[in-house]
Scaffold this motif. Structure first.
Motif: not given
Length: 186
Positions: A12-22, A33-37, A41-45, A50-56
């Protein structure tokens, strides 16, 4: 309340940090998909957390607002109230220039998101009000300047510079120019 496993919390923390950068690099249209790569982690993770873009986007937005609020609290007792307020305004300006499209994307998805954005604005105001009041009492800021004025100024600077090659640097340069108008000369 469900307790997350340690690896789930790390993801969760890693995805959030990467999402902030993206989001900083590509705005609210950042690729999930780029955030997952990038997070490894996989897109499913990503979708599990974050079930939707809005939630992320809400999570990124809230995390950044929390950081700005925490910074305001840290600066509240600084020796130089003017310098503390200007440091915080610079942080807000940098954030605003890297959060391209976030508020609009959240608002476009419905009224709950508009309420979320407004709640974040209230939290931000509550955190910075002591900084502004202290700077005003010290004579470092004109007494009629409000937190809403400062947030509007920064928002305008972010919008005016969003197509600049280095929006944060340009917005901060313009902020320095504007400060001459909101802060008496020493």
């Amino acid at each position: 309340m469900t307790v997350q496993r340690a690896d789930a919390r790390r993801n969760y923390a890693l995805i959030l940090a990467v999402a902030e950068g993206e989001v900083a690099a590509h705005g609210a249209d950042a690729s999930l998909e780029q955030i997952a790569r990038t997070a490894g982690v996989g897109s499913a993770t990503v979708r599990r957390h974050f079930p939707s873009r809005r939630v992320l986007l809400e999570a990124v937005f809230s995390h950044r607002i929390d950081a700005l609020c925490a910074r305001a609290v840290e600066l509240a007792d600084a020796d130089d109230p003017r310098a503390a307020l200007l440091e915080w305004l610079s942080a807000l300006t940098t954030y605003a220039t890297t959060a391209r499209g976030m508020a609009d994307a959240l608002i476009q998805d419905g009224t709950d998101e508009a309420d979320h954005v407004n709640a974040c604005a209230v939290r931000l105001g509550d955190a910075v009000d002591p900084l502004l009041h202290r700077a005003s009492r010290a004579g470092a800021v004109a007494p009629e300047v409000t937190t809403a004025d400062l947030v509007s100024l920064v928002t305008g600077l972010a919008l005016a510079t969003e197509r600049h090659p280095d929006p944060a640097a340009e917005a901060n340069r313009l902020l320095a120019l504007a400060v001459q108008g909101i802060s008496p000369q020493k």
